[in-house]
Design a protein around this motif. Structure first.
Motif: not given
Length: 365
Positions: A149, A152, A190, A243, A261, A267
């Motif tokens: 990741p 986000a 999150l 994020t 994300v 994705s």
């Protein structure tokens, strides 16, 4: 815990709009049993308790000290969260509260410290992270479905709760606003997905000093706005992902996703974190379109109250409950730090951290 005699006995403080959902959910969960309901308005407490088998209406002080109450479910307004929690803890009761944990991190830390000294547990909403939507997304990330990741987005936009709520003033007082009201859903999700936050930066605005109630018996009544109603910021998670967050009571319409994300191999589109269910969509590198992931954990047909039952099960098993006080504290710290960053124009390092809560395994689906 399935035996009604051994079920965790719940006393509910606060019989407002959200209490009805909790009471209906708790009535069908075998790990818990509601025995009392209290409210500053005795008549409202009686109305809430009446359809609940075996439950009685009570006063707040009497409920917190009652011998047949094991846990106090705190559904009061945010400004009263800490006061009610302290009363329950002082009486030796576990506490589970609506979000946020308290109006400030100082108050929240005092609650957690008092609970640790008393040897009781603190839980806090939201428990939407226990549903099938967020748990399917969590399972995909943990399995490396989109690779590492990197970033986000998280968005919540609405023109304001005064359009539908008959008594909306508390949403616009300290402890309210779009960030503290709705941010806990997105931030709890999150942290569950990407881990704790390390630092934040942001900006905020309050375009209107007054708002007007749009429905109910007080329609047309104006009231002051005391908090920022549009907050935007960037969060750096401990794992490095960034994020972008937007929380607003000033947007009349939008087509923004709830949470997405972005990894180095694809994705993930995550459903509304204010809900327990919803499709989780994935598009991997090279895919020609999005596909829906299967359910991979979480409670089916869940609603407000499953976090209380999770705490009850954890007490019985001697394990950690998922919607815990330290998670709620960290989420509150993120929100408070973001507002500080917006006011000061600088990046704020978080003073707190927390563990990602354990996933809800498929066996519980």
């Amino acid at each position: 815990m399935g035996d009604p005699v051994s079920a965790l006995r719940i006393g509910v403080v606060g019989a407002g709009r959200i209490s009805g959902v909790y009471l209906r959910t708790l009535a069908r969960l075998p790990e818990v049993r509601v025995v009392a309901v209290a409210d500053l308005d005795p008549a409202r407490a009686r109305r809430a308790a009446e359809p609940v088998p075996g439950a009685r209406a009570s006063e707040v002080a009497g409920l917190c000290s009652a011998e047949d109450v094991d846990l106090v479910l705190n559904l009061t307004v945010p400004a009263a969260h800490a006061e009610v929690a302290h009363a329950a803890i002082a009486a030796g009761k576990h506490v589970y509260g609506e979000k946020p944990l308290a109006a400030t991190t100082r108050e929240a830390r005092e609650v957690l410290t008092a609970a640790a000294r008393a040897g009781v547990r603190v839980g806090c909403a939201p428990d939407t992270v226990l549903g099938t939507g967020l748990q399917a997304a969590r399972a995909a990330l943990d399995a490396g479905a989109i690779g590492r990741p990197l970033a986000a987005t998280a968005f919540m936009t609405t023109p304001g709760h005064e359009l539908w709520h008959p008594d909306p003033e508390f949403y616009y007082r300290p402890g309210g606003g779009p960030l503290l009201d709705m941010g806990p859903y997105h931030l709890s999700a999150l942290v569950t997905l990407l881990g704790p936050v390390r630092r934040v930066t942001g900006m905020s605005a309050r375009p209107a000093d007054r708002r007007t109630i749009g429905s109910g018996p007080r329609a047309g009544t104006a009231f002051p706005v005391e908090v920022a109603t549009h907050v935007t910021g960037t969060l750096e998670h401990a794992g490095g992902a960034l994020t972008t967050l937007l929380m607003s009571f000033d947007v009349w319409a939008g087509r923004l996703p709830h949470i997405e994300v972005y990894g180095d191999a694809g994705s993930l589109s995550v459903p509304d974190p204010n809900e327990f269910e919803g499709p989780v969509e994935i598009r991997r590198a090279g895919d020609r379109g999005w596909s829906v992931l299967p359910v991979a954990g979480g409670h089916r047909a869940a609603d407000r109250g499953h976090g209380v039952a999770d705490l009850a099960r954890a007490l019985s098993a001697g394990s950690a409950h998922r919607c815990g006080g330290e998670l709620a504290y960290h989420v509150l710290d993120v929100m408070e730090s973001l507002l500080t960053a917006a006011d000061s124009g600088r990046t704020v390092e978080l003073a707190s951290t927390c563990d990602r809560p354990d996933p809800v395994p498929p066996a519980l689906v």
